[in-house]
Design a protein around this motif. Structure first.
Motif, mmCIF file in Angstrom:
data_model
loop_
_atom_site.group_PDB
_atom_site.id
_atom_site.type_symbol
_atom_site.label_atom_id
_atom_site.label_comp_id
_atom_site.label_asym_id
_atom_site.label_seq_id
_atom_site.Cartn_x
_atom_site.Cartn_y
_atom_site.Cartn_z
ATOM 1 N N TYR A 110 0.868 -1.175 0.000
ATOM 2 C CA TYR A 110 0.000 0.000 0.000
ATOM 3 C C TYR A 110 0.905 1.225 0.000
ATOM 4 C CZ TYR A 110 -4.382 -2.474 1.084
ATOM 5 O OH TYR A 110 -5.500 -3.277 1.040
ATOM 6 N N ALA A 111 0.657 2.168 -0.908
ATOM 7 C CA ALA A 111 1.530 3.328 -1.054
ATOM 8 C C ALA A 111 0.778 4.620 -0.802
ATOM 9 C CB ALA A 111 2.133 3.355 -2.456
ATOM 10 N N THR A 112 1.375 5.510 -0.018
ATOM 11 C CA THR A 112 0.851 6.857 0.115
ATOM 12 C C THR A 112 1.198 7.653 -1.141
ATOM 13 O OG1 THR A 112 2.886 7.704 1.118
ATOM 14 C CG2 THR A 112 1.224 6.769 2.615
ATOM 15 N N ALA A 113 0.607 8.822 -1.267
ATOM 16 C CA ALA A 113 0.909 9.671 -2.422
ATOM 17 C C ALA A 113 2.388 10.029 -2.454
ATOM 18 C CB ALA A 113 0.053 10.933 -2.381
ATOM 19 N N ASN A 114 2.997 10.225 -1.279
ATOM 20 C CA ASN A 114 4.419 10.568 -1.235
ATOM 21 C C ASN A 114 5.305 9.401 -1.643
ATOM 22 O OD1 ASN A 114 3.965 13.194 -0.389
ATOM 23 N ND2 ASN A 114 4.075 12.683 1.787
ATOM 24 N N GLY A 115 4.906 8.177 -1.271
ATOM 25 C CA GLY A 115 5.749 7.029 -1.560
ATOM 26 C C GLY A 115 5.539 6.423 -2.927
ATOM 27 N N ARG A 129 -7.297 1.175 -5.354
ATOM 28 C CA ARG A 129 -7.086 2.123 -4.275
ATOM 29 C C ARG A 129 -7.934 1.707 -3.080
ATOM 30 N NH1 ARG A 129 -3.962 6.129 -5.876
ATOM 31 N NH2 ARG A 129 -4.305 7.322 -3.980
ATOM 32 N N ALA A 130 -7.448 2.040 -1.896
ATOM 33 C CA ALA A 130 -8.147 1.690 -0.662
ATOM 34 C C ALA A 130 -8.305 2.939 0.196
ATOM 35 C CB ALA A 130 -7.390 0.618 0.108
ATOM 36 N N GLU A 131 -9.420 3.010 0.872
ATOM 37 C CA GLU A 131 -9.731 4.161 1.720
ATOM 38 C C GLU A 131 -9.660 3.743 3.181
ATOM 39 O OE1 GLU A 131 -13.503 7.252 2.075
ATOM 40 O OE2 GLU A 131 -13.041 6.298 0.156
ATOM 41 N N THR A 260 -6.470 8.000 1.451
ATOM 42 C CA THR A 260 -6.638 7.009 0.400
ATOM 43 C C THR A 260 -5.258 6.600 -0.099
ATOM 44 O OG1 THR A 260 -8.757 7.937 -0.275
ATOM 45 C CG2 THR A 260 -7.656 6.518 -1.859
ATOM 46 N N ASN A 261 -5.009 5.289 -0.169
ATOM 47 C CA ASN A 261 -3.710 4.762 -0.595
ATOM 48 C C ASN A 261 -3.849 3.947 -1.872
ATOM 49 O OD1 ASN A 261 -2.158 5.703 1.660
ATOM 50 N ND2 ASN A 261 -3.067 4.085 2.908
ATOM 51 N N ALA A 262 -2.750 3.874 -2.618
ATOM 52 C CA ALA A 262 -2.705 3.025 -3.803
ATOM 53 C C ALA A 262 -2.305 1.611 -3.407
ATOM 54 C CB ALA A 262 -1.703 3.583 -4.805
ATOM 55 N N ILE A 263 -3.002 0.619 -3.944
ATOM 56 C CA ILE A 263 -2.597 -0.779 -3.797
ATOM 57 C C ILE A 263 -1.763 -1.107 -5.028
ATOM 58 C CG2 ILE A 263 -3.348 -3.164 -3.525
ATOM 59 C CD1 ILE A 263 -6.007 -2.060 -2.464
#
Length: 287
Positions: A110-115, A129-131, A260-263
């Motif tokens: 799972y990635a944050t917008a920064n990562g 994406r996951a919330e 919200t993160n990217a999977i």
């Protein structure tokens, strides 16, 4: 004197274990995360931690955890770099080391917008994406009439079979730790057959719901409502955006969006298993 880029790049990466729990929690706190010592205890026992010791003091300069599900998949999580070493290539170096260690094994995180840009540069692609939602469960919107009860030791084999079917891989080392790790563990039952299960485990001032495996949205809602009845804390969980009905119901019941993160995945086009019945991970660091 600050450590030079050359010296920083030569610092060794080592395996972490349960004895490093407090150092990992300290690093979480350093980056503005919750300490999450209970969660770290699970990850460092069921997974493999990697870290770089801080040459200018006690504790860790960077860390992460890999949770393996055999040759078919491993999950990377808790990627942290101390604030004073941020933006100096340490995170990329640690990730490259982990990629070498995991070899051909497909990976997810799972990635944050920064990562996310870092992971994209290492070959990861976004698949969903996951919330993350959090709040006091209000019981404003009713739960469906689905039979839910506390799990018993006799349920374990059926839970493991259902999890393998829906998750797509064997998570026995994690699932068998749930009775000790979680404060509450529930199963949904229809005609004597287990159709879903969910856990609520303590994390600072909240109960985190996960994993949440269910045959449909109604079953997932009933499991969450049962866990909420048993809890005296705010609830938190991570739900894929595809589950719009569940997310809407959670928000009707007082939970609000936190992030919200990217999977993301690497070396596979998508995650195994059935995403329609996989509602929430155990943790974003373990799947």
């Amino acid at each position: 004197m600050p450590i030079s880029p050359t010296a920083l790049a030569q610092l060794p990466v080592r395996r972490l274990g349960p004895a490093d729990l407090l150092s990992c929690a300290d690093l979480s706190e350093n980056r503005g995360w919750l300490r999450e010592e209970h969660k770290w205890g699970l990850l460092l026992t069921a997974g493999t931690g990697y870290g770089i010791d801080d040459p200018e003091g006690e504790g860790l300069l960077a860390c992460c955890v890999v949770t393996s599900y055999g040759p078919g998949l491993a999950a990377i999580g808790m990627v942290l770099v101390a604030e004073r070493y941020a933006r100096r290539g340490v995170g990329r170096r640690l990730m490259r080391y982990v990629l070498e260690e995991t070899g051909e094994t497909p990976l997810t995180l799972y990635a944050t917008a920064n990562g996310q840009p870092l992971y994209e540069g290492l070959g990861f692609t976004e698949i969903a994406r996951a919330e993350m939602v959090k709040g006091r469960f209000s019981f404003s919107a009713p739960a469906p009439d689905v039979t839910v009860r506390p799990a018993t030791a006799e349920d374990l084999q059926d839970v493991l079979r259902l999890d393998r079917e829906i998750f797509g891989l064997d998570r026995t080392p994690l699932i068998t730790r749930l009775p000790a790790f979680a404060d509450h563990l529930r199963v949904a039952v229809d005609g004597g057959v287990i159709t879903g299960f969910a856990a609520a485990w303590p994390n600072m001032d909240t109960h985190v719901i996960g994993p949440l495996i269910a045959r449909d949205t109604a079953t997932a809602q009933a499991l969450i409502a049962s866990l909420a009845e048993a809890s005296d804390r705010p609830l938190r969980t991570d739900v894929e955006l595809r589950h719009t009905a569940l997310l809407g119901w959670l928000k009707e019941n007082g939970l609000d969006t936190i992030i919200t993160n990217a999977i993301m995945v690497r070396s596979i086009p998508d995650l195994p298993g059935d995403a329609e019945r996989r509602f929430a991970p155990l943790t974003v660091a373990a799947g």
